[in-house]
Design an enzyme around this catalytic site. Structure first.
Site, PDB file in Angstrom:
ATOM      1  N   HIS A 130      -7.034   7.665  -1.259  1.00  0.00           N
ATOM      2  CA  HIS A 130      -7.692   6.824  -0.248  1.00  0.00           C
ATOM      3  C   HIS A 130      -9.142   7.251  -0.062  1.00  0.00           C
ATOM      4  O   HIS A 130      -9.537   8.340  -0.476  1.00  0.00           O
ATOM      5  CB  HIS A 130      -6.964   6.916   1.100  1.00  0.00           C
ATOM      6  CG  HIS A 130      -5.668   6.149   1.125  1.00  0.00           C
ATOM      7  ND1 HIS A 130      -4.485   6.695   0.702  1.00  0.00           N
ATOM      8  CD2 HIS A 130      -5.388   4.877   1.510  1.00  0.00           C
ATOM      9  CE1 HIS A 130      -3.518   5.796   0.815  1.00  0.00           C
ATOM     10  NE2 HIS A 130      -4.039   4.669   1.312  1.00  0.00           N
ATOM     11  N   LYS A 134     -10.318   8.453   5.814  1.00  0.00           N
ATOM     12  CA  LYS A 134      -8.921   8.398   6.289  1.00  0.00           C
ATOM     13  C   LYS A 134      -8.551   9.664   7.063  1.00  0.00           C
ATOM     14  O   LYS A 134      -8.793  10.769   6.596  1.00  0.00           O
ATOM     15  CB  LYS A 134      -7.969   8.184   5.102  1.00  0.00           C
ATOM     16  CG  LYS A 134      -6.539   7.963   5.537  1.00  0.00           C
ATOM     17  CD  LYS A 134      -5.715   7.312   4.449  1.00  0.00           C
ATOM     18  CE  LYS A 134      -4.256   7.161   4.833  1.00  0.00           C
ATOM     19  NZ  LYS A 134      -4.054   6.330   6.027  1.00  0.00           N
TER      20      LYS A 134
HETATM   21  N1  LIG Z   1      -0.290  -0.558   7.740  1.00  0.00           N
HETATM   22  C1  LIG Z   1      -1.260  -0.958   6.902  1.00  0.00           C
HETATM   23  O1  LIG Z   1      -1.087  -1.905   6.105  1.00  0.00           O
HETATM   24  C2  LIG Z   1      -2.577  -0.276   6.959  1.00  0.00           C
HETATM   25  C3  LIG Z   1      -2.763   0.730   7.850  1.00  0.00           C
HETATM   26  N2  LIG Z   1      -3.997   1.288   8.018  1.00  0.00           N
HETATM   27  C4  LIG Z   1      -4.112   2.246   9.101  1.00  0.00           C
HETATM   28  O2  LIG Z   1      -4.835   1.626  10.173  1.00  0.00           O
HETATM   29  C5  LIG Z   1      -5.551   2.599  10.910  1.00  0.00           C
HETATM   30  C6  LIG Z   1      -7.011   2.171  11.055  1.00  0.00           C
HETATM   31  O3  LIG Z   1      -7.611   2.122   9.787  1.00  0.00           O
HETATM   32  P1  LIG Z   1      -9.161   1.707   9.625  1.00  0.00           P
HETATM   33  O4  LIG Z   1      -9.402   0.380  10.221  1.00  0.00           O
HETATM   34  O5  LIG Z   1      -9.458   1.937   8.196  1.00  0.00           O
HETATM   35  O6  LIG Z   1      -9.851   2.833  10.517  1.00  0.00           O
HETATM   36  P2  LIG Z   1     -11.256   2.765  11.291  1.00  0.00           P
HETATM   37  O7  LIG Z   1     -11.607   4.175  11.617  1.00  0.00           O
HETATM   38  O8  LIG Z   1     -12.228   1.948  10.507  1.00  0.00           O
HETATM   39  O9  LIG Z   1     -10.909   1.976  12.642  1.00  0.00           O
HETATM   40  C7  LIG Z   1     -10.168   2.533  13.706  1.00  0.00           C
HETATM   41  C8  LIG Z   1     -10.749   1.990  14.991  1.00  0.00           C
HETATM   42  O10 LIG Z   1      -9.914   2.359  16.091  1.00  0.00           O
HETATM   43  C9  LIG Z   1     -10.784   2.653  17.188  1.00  0.00           C
HETATM   44  N3  LIG Z   1     -10.131   3.379  18.274  1.00  0.00           N
HETATM   45  C10 LIG Z   1     -10.228   4.688  18.611  1.00  0.00           C
HETATM   46  N4  LIG Z   1      -9.471   4.951  19.694  1.00  0.00           N
HETATM   47  C11 LIG Z   1      -8.871   3.776  20.044  1.00  0.00           C
HETATM   48  C12 LIG Z   1      -7.967   3.396  21.090  1.00  0.00           C
HETATM   49  N5  LIG Z   1      -7.502   4.278  21.991  1.00  0.00           N
HETATM   50  N6  LIG Z   1      -7.538   2.104  21.130  1.00  0.00           N
HETATM   51  C13 LIG Z   1      -8.002   1.209  20.233  1.00  0.00           C
HETATM   52  N7  LIG Z   1      -8.876   1.509  19.257  1.00  0.00           N
HETATM   53  C14 LIG Z   1      -9.277   2.784  19.139  1.00  0.00           C
HETATM   54  C15 LIG Z   1     -11.933   3.387  16.520  1.00  0.00           C
HETATM   55  O11 LIG Z   1     -13.073   3.422  17.382  1.00  0.00           O
HETATM   56  P3  LIG Z   1     -14.163   4.600  17.241  1.00  0.00           P
HETATM   57  O12 LIG Z   1     -14.706   4.487  15.850  1.00  0.00           O
HETATM   58  O13 LIG Z   1     -15.125   4.249  18.314  1.00  0.00           O
HETATM   59  O14 LIG Z   1     -13.402   5.878  17.460  1.00  0.00           O
HETATM   60  C16 LIG Z   1     -12.164   2.514  15.297  1.00  0.00           C
HETATM   61  O15 LIG Z   1     -12.979   1.408  15.578  1.00  0.00           O
HETATM   62  C17 LIG Z   1      -5.314   3.924  10.179  1.00  0.00           C
HETATM   63  O16 LIG Z   1      -4.246   4.608  10.812  1.00  0.00           O
HETATM   64  C18 LIG Z   1      -4.885   3.492   8.782  1.00  0.00           C
HETATM   65  O17 LIG Z   1      -4.087   4.443   8.127  1.00  0.00           O
HETATM   66  C19 LIG Z   1      -5.070   0.919   7.262  1.00  0.00           C
HETATM   67  C20 LIG Z   1      -4.928  -0.053   6.315  1.00  0.00           C
HETATM   68  C21 LIG Z   1      -3.660  -0.731   6.064  1.00  0.00           C
HETATM   69  O1  LIG Z   2      -6.030   4.277   5.888  1.00  0.00           O
HETATM   70  C1  LIG Z   2      -5.959   3.377   5.016  1.00  0.00           C
HETATM   71  O2  LIG Z   2      -6.965   2.857   4.520  1.00  0.00           O
HETATM   72  C2  LIG Z   2      -4.614   2.919   4.603  1.00  0.00           C
HETATM   73  N1  LIG Z   2      -3.604   3.337   5.288  1.00  0.00           N
HETATM   74  C3  LIG Z   2      -2.236   2.975   5.103  1.00  0.00           C
HETATM   75  C4  LIG Z   2      -1.409   4.184   4.762  1.00  0.00           C
HETATM   76  O3  LIG Z   2      -1.625   5.249   5.372  1.00  0.00           O
HETATM   77  O4  LIG Z   2      -0.519   4.085   3.921  1.00  0.00           O
HETATM   78  C5  LIG Z   2      -2.060   1.808   4.170  1.00  0.00           C
HETATM   79  C6  LIG Z   2      -3.051   1.706   3.055  1.00  0.00           C
HETATM   80  O5  LIG Z   2      -2.690   2.569   2.023  1.00  0.00           O
HETATM   81  C7  LIG Z   2      -4.482   1.939   3.505  1.00  0.00           C
END
Ligand SMILES: NC(=O)C1=CN([C@@H]2O[C@H](COP(=O)(O)OP(=O)(O)OC[C@H]3O[C@@H](n4cnc5c(N)ncnc54)[C@H](OP(=O)(O)O)[C@@H]3O)[C@@H](O)[C@H]2O)C=CC1
Ligand SMILES: O=C(O)C1=N[C@H](C(=O)O)C[C@H](O)C1
Length: 233
Positions: A130, A134
């Site tokens: 990744h 992450k």
């Molecule tokens: N299940 C799936 O298919 C996938 C899962 N993911 C998961 O999704 C999550 C987010 O990924 P990604 O978008 O890349 O990460 P990012 O870091 O780009 O985004 C996370 C966001 O959450 C915000 N945040 C922090 N605290 C809070 C809170 N208490 N409530 C709401 N928002 C908050 C952060 O704000 P700030 O920057 O201001 O701290 C930031 O804007 C990860 O856990 C990742 O592993 C990702 C891709 C696919």
């Molecule tokens: O953090 C990410 O970007 C992703 N998170 C998910 C995971 O932890 O498996 C899904 C995807 O791989 C992208």
């Protein structure tokens, strides 16, 4: 549908674009602790941080808002959240990976594990790659793959990051700039190697899956998975 986006980072922004294309409205987008504004939403989609899981899910369920939960790295609290959802007759889907491709890959992984269970010369290992921002390792997807192997292959009962121990599936987590998500399951013997691999080319697949799951969950009560949404497996 009126959608609340909890977590407006890389995934939140990708989901917003797809939700608007599919005719939905975004009534709340926040990267802070969830607040009262959520009560106008038909559904909440959360891709935030592991530490926000319990608060965000509890807040949504207490306000009767169905939750699509994509944030990874918080699964020690999953059973507690499932119990709350049942108690309050809420609606909840968690998926470590919402993409159609990975959910098909999950099915392949289970079938392969069943086949390999009788072939004791092969050792399994997992690798996930990744992007460097992450927060969690191993990825939620790698944990799902490992748990599915454990359920279907009696040589394994644990997984561990970077460790080779008996009955344990070793997982390697690599962090490389701009990689959306690559997962490989490898079975190796002295004579050959067998691999299955999923490579995400962008975040589009995860985001589309989350919006499709939200459309599917709207109006339902209960705890579901992507297998229910996609009707596979
Ligand atoms: N299940 C799936 O298919 C996938 C899962 N993911 C998961 O999704 C999550 C987010 O990924 P990604 O978008 O890349 O990460 P990012 O870091 O780009 O985004 C996370 C966001 O959450 C915000 N945040 C922090 N605290 C809070 C809170 N208490 N409530 C709401 N928002 C908050 C952060 O704000 P700030 O920057 O201001 O701290 C930031 O804007 C990860 O856990 C990742 O592993 C990702 C891709 C696919
Ligand atoms: O953090 C990410 O970007 C992703 N998170 C998910 C995971 O932890 O498996 C899904 C995807 O791989 C992208």
């Amino acid at each position: 549908m009126k959608i609340a986006l909890l977590g407006y980072g890389k995934m939140g922004k990708t989901i917003e674009a797809i939700a608007l294309e599919r005719g939905h409205t975004i009534v709340l987008k926040t990267s802070k602790t969830v607040n009262q504004a959520i009560k106008n939403a038909d559904v909440a989609i959360d891709f935030s941080i592991p530490g926000a899981a319990v608060n965000n899910i509890t807040h949504c369920i207490n306000h009767n808002i169905p939750v699509i939960y994509g944030t990874t790295g918080w699964l020690d609290q999953y059973d507690r959240m499932v119990q709350l959802c049942h108690e309050k007759q809420g609606a909840f889907i968690y998926a470590s990976n919402f993409s159609l491709g990975v959910n098909i890959f999950f099915q392949l992984n289970k079938s392969l594990a069943k086949m390999m269970a009788t072939l004791k010369d092969y050792a399994v290992s997992l690798e996930e790659i990744h992007h460097t921002q992450k927060l969690d390792a191993p990825s939620g997807t790698a944990i799902s793959l490992a748990n599915d192997i454990i359920k279907n292959h009696d040589s394994y009962n644990h997984w561990a990051l970077d460790q080779n121990q008996e009955k344990t599936i070793p997982i390697t987590a690599k962090r490389i700039e701009n990689v959306a998500g690559t997962h490989t399951v490898t079975y190796t013997s002295e004579v050959d190697t067998l691999e299955i691999k999923h490579t995400a080319h962008s975040r589009q697949g995860f985001a589309l899956g989350a919006v499709v799951a939200a459309e599917w969950l709207h109006g339902k009560v209960g705890v579901f998975t992507m297998k229910d949404v996609l009707n596979i497996g």
